[in-house]
Design a protein around this motif. Sequence first.
Motif, PDB file in Angstrom:
ATOM      1  N   LEU A  32       0.773  -0.986  -0.023  1.00  0.00           N
ATOM      2  CA  LEU A  32       0.104   0.129  -0.124  1.00  0.00           C
ATOM      3  C   LEU A  32       0.997   1.242  -0.072  1.00  0.00           C
ATOM      4  N   ASP A  33       1.672   1.433   0.881  1.00  0.00           N
ATOM      5  CA  ASP A  33       2.566   2.555   0.986  1.00  0.00           C
ATOM      6  C   ASP A  33       3.469   2.776  -0.406  1.00  0.00           C
ATOM      7  N   MET A  36       1.412   4.124  -3.089  1.00  0.00           N
ATOM      8  CA  MET A  36       0.832   5.502  -2.699  1.00  0.00           C
ATOM      9  C   MET A  36       2.088   6.355  -3.178  1.00  0.00           C
ATOM     10  N   SER A  58      -7.117   8.033  -2.825  1.00  0.00           N
ATOM     11  CA  SER A  58      -7.249   7.904  -1.301  1.00  0.00           C
ATOM     12  C   SER A  58      -6.462   6.463  -0.870  1.00  0.00           C
ATOM     13  N   ARG A  59      -6.146   6.137   0.102  1.00  0.00           N
ATOM     14  CA  ARG A  59      -5.370   5.244   0.593  1.00  0.00           C
ATOM     15  C   ARG A  59      -6.757   4.190   0.777  1.00  0.00           C
ATOM     16  N   GLN A  60      -7.748   4.546   0.891  1.00  0.00           N
ATOM     17  CA  GLN A  60      -8.918   3.532   0.908  1.00  0.00           C
ATOM     18  C   GLN A  60      -9.077   2.985  -0.706  1.00  0.00           C
ATOM     19  N   MET A  62      -6.799   2.977  -2.853  1.00  0.00           N
ATOM     20  CA  MET A  62      -5.417   2.240  -3.175  1.00  0.00           C
ATOM     21  C   MET A  62      -5.580   0.861  -2.541  1.00  0.00           C
ATOM     22  N   GLN A  63      -6.197   0.773  -1.247  1.00  0.00           N
ATOM     23  CA  GLN A  63      -6.125  -0.654  -0.678  1.00  0.00           C
ATOM     24  C   GLN A  63      -6.828  -1.591  -1.653  1.00  0.00           C
TER      25      GLN A  63
END
Length: 884
Positions: A32-33, A36, A58-60, A62-63
């Motif tokens: 994930l990181d 991003m 958003s991180r969500q 990308m999750q």
Amino acid sequence: MTTPLNLDDYVDDVVLKDGLTIHLRPIRADDLDAMMAMWDRLSMETIRMRFFAPRKMSRQQMQYQVEVDHDQRFALVAELNDEIIGVGRFDRLPADPASAEFAVTVQDDQQGRGIGTTLLRALMAPARDLGVSNFHGDILSDNRSMIRVMRDEGFEPSFESYGPTVTATFTTTPTEALLQKAGEQERRAANAALSSVMRPSSIAVVGASRDPHSVGGVILGNLVRSGFQGPIFPINADAVHVQSIPAYPTIEACPVVPESIYVCVPAPGCAAVIDEAGRLGVRTAVVMAAGFGEAGPEGRALERQLVETARQHGIRLIGPNCMGVLNTDAAVSLNGSLSPITPPAGPLGLSSQSGALGLTILAAAERIGVGLSSFASIGNRVDISSNDVLQFLEQDPSTTGILLYLESFGNPRKFARLARRIGRTKPIVVVKSGRRDVDATKALFDQAGVIRVASLDQMFAVARLLAHQPLPRGPRVAVLSNGGGPAALAADACAAAGLDLASLGEGAAAAVRESGAYDTRPVTLHPTATPQEYGAALAALIADDATDAVMAIFIPPVLIDADEIGEVIAAAAADATKPVMVVFMSMETPPTALADAGIPTYVFPESAAEALGHTARYVAWRDRDLGRVVTFDDTDASVAQAVVTEALSASPRVEADGRVTLTATQAIDTLSAFGITTAPAGVATTAEEAGRIAESLRSPVVLKPTAAINKAEAGLVRMDLAGPSAVMAALRELNAVVPDEHRSVVDETGWLVQEMISGGVEMVVGVEQDPTFGPIIVTGFGGRTAEMLGSRTMRILPLTDVDVDDMITSLQGYPLLTGDDQHPAVDIAALRVLLLRLAAMVEAVPEIESVDLNPVFVRQHGVAVVDSRIVVAAGRRARNPLTE
């Protein structure tokens, strides 16, 4: 139902067209990181091209991108310097699970290197393994570069326009165009990497030493003495000058970043050197140190660390545990090896897996005057391999022939493919050590046109011919000798080497008789023949259109000056368009005029004949049609795959090593999916069913269990049963004596009632899994004929129609198939098709471990497979035609 993927099968280090590497692997939830971070490096234009509009992530969101199930959704990432620089993915279409939507994203500063194409190619293998046969992808109409790449790189997509977007659709099965483009990229990559090693603009020697006997001292000294045409930077933290050259404490301290480095420090320190070099942008490294994979567990750990560090930065490696490289081109003048000898410049490229033997070969080349264009000792082959060297030499204009010393094959299927292609323009001569896999190695070399020699002596015998003479047009050799004994030896040697003594044309025959010859096959002069008579006879043989090569044998008599004979031979051969070789049977050094004219000399006729025989066979291979890999429109790989998947999913029958033997009915279904004819049969679970099947078949029949057990050993086979009553009685009898250990599987799978086949020639056809070469197609005679002849032939995949013809015609006992006055000819064409269909089946279903079709009756019309045993194994789907 698809077999769960082994994700390790899709981890790969891929060489790009610029010769550097990236690391591919399936995406993980913990990416994930890193994902991003890659997103933050993308420009708005790249994001628009991927998502059709500028957008944030958003991180969500990308999750969702990183958490895939590797079944309905699959993704691969490309890594460099511990960063994700690209991602490719596909998602099955809910309405059509055999189709998937694909997408590829590459960060801006890495675009143009072929990473997107590489990701898309890499996605095709897991897609096929999951049963996805087609990719669809939406592309903005103004994304002309993506559309052009898909067309130019061989994906052969169809495009449908929908306003601002177009949808590209293509098959996940590699097309011929895609395979060709992948091969072109592979060649460019190998050439780019090896060019950086063999023709570097600048070099650093890490571990350069004042001690002229240390590795760092020898490498630096040889580079200087060879007159390398670029700057050399000694790296030594404890010295200001090394061997009178200014030294630098680190690579970073050099005035420019060197293109290539020589790593001459002990094994534990090599990875740190590669790390520094990679961070600075060094392209290639030659790792001289030993103490890696060849030295045990600790060395293997160091080797893994070295490779991982190099891959992290995309740097290419030769070695470790190697003897270096050499390039005699005057524009380069590179001796980056441990050899104190630089052989003369010449047209032959040399690669050796053994460093010590490589140095011996270099010394021998210098001693006998065989010129080399380049030399590479590849050591442990952790990265750059013999196959890479082959592709570099293929494109090297200074190289016209290739010499290899091999101890093992890294990727034999790739070697076969490369050798077939390269051998069409440049002969490849190989000394292969080891006695294992002799039959398979011979099959590989025969298919690929490789000149295999048994010793280094033979290698140099062939090399002397290739280095200086044209190739023979055919096997007709004229032998000229000034002695009857040597002439007879030469005649026997030529016959043993597969050469034909030429029948001279009328003009040549008259000319040699005028020179005093008392025989013409071989042409034999009296020992007292003068140099002028010898030269006239030789000139007539060279000019004769009935000769493809000329072997001149000379024993220096007491009263004739050998140097004068040498000058006469050189003059006669000055304008020859066919090979001329001299057997100078004397303990003295051959006349210098021969070496000056590039005429190879030999001490005995046997070595000369062997060398000429090897080259004549090579020319015959080069000039013939290599054939094509045959495809069939009436096969259904999905049916065979479903059978295999079901068998591997039936855990009670899967052995501990992951193998399972198909039942008779499963084997028949698998073969039938590829159009392979089996003897008519049916499966019964009761005596009454068996009787009805027997009534529908021609009598007599064979009765046996369908279970994958040793039926004959268990006494569960009955043959020559005529009529339903006999079959029912036999089944009841057999059912009563089934051993307890087989009872459950026999009851579960039933009994096979099969037409009993007779007539024709009994043969065996099969597939063996070789630990080195992978699947090998094998055929030979069966039954009593096999006991008498013991003949079988084999070929590795991929199999062409010409390969199949060679398999059949080279069988000892082949006339049994063509027939005679007492026996009719059988259907060789049907046997040929059987072998081709079997090859197609194994290529399409890589879980197939082995196949034994025994017996196979080749009849006047068609073939019939009577019994079949197929073993399959999980975890064989990593075979990828794009990387082989």
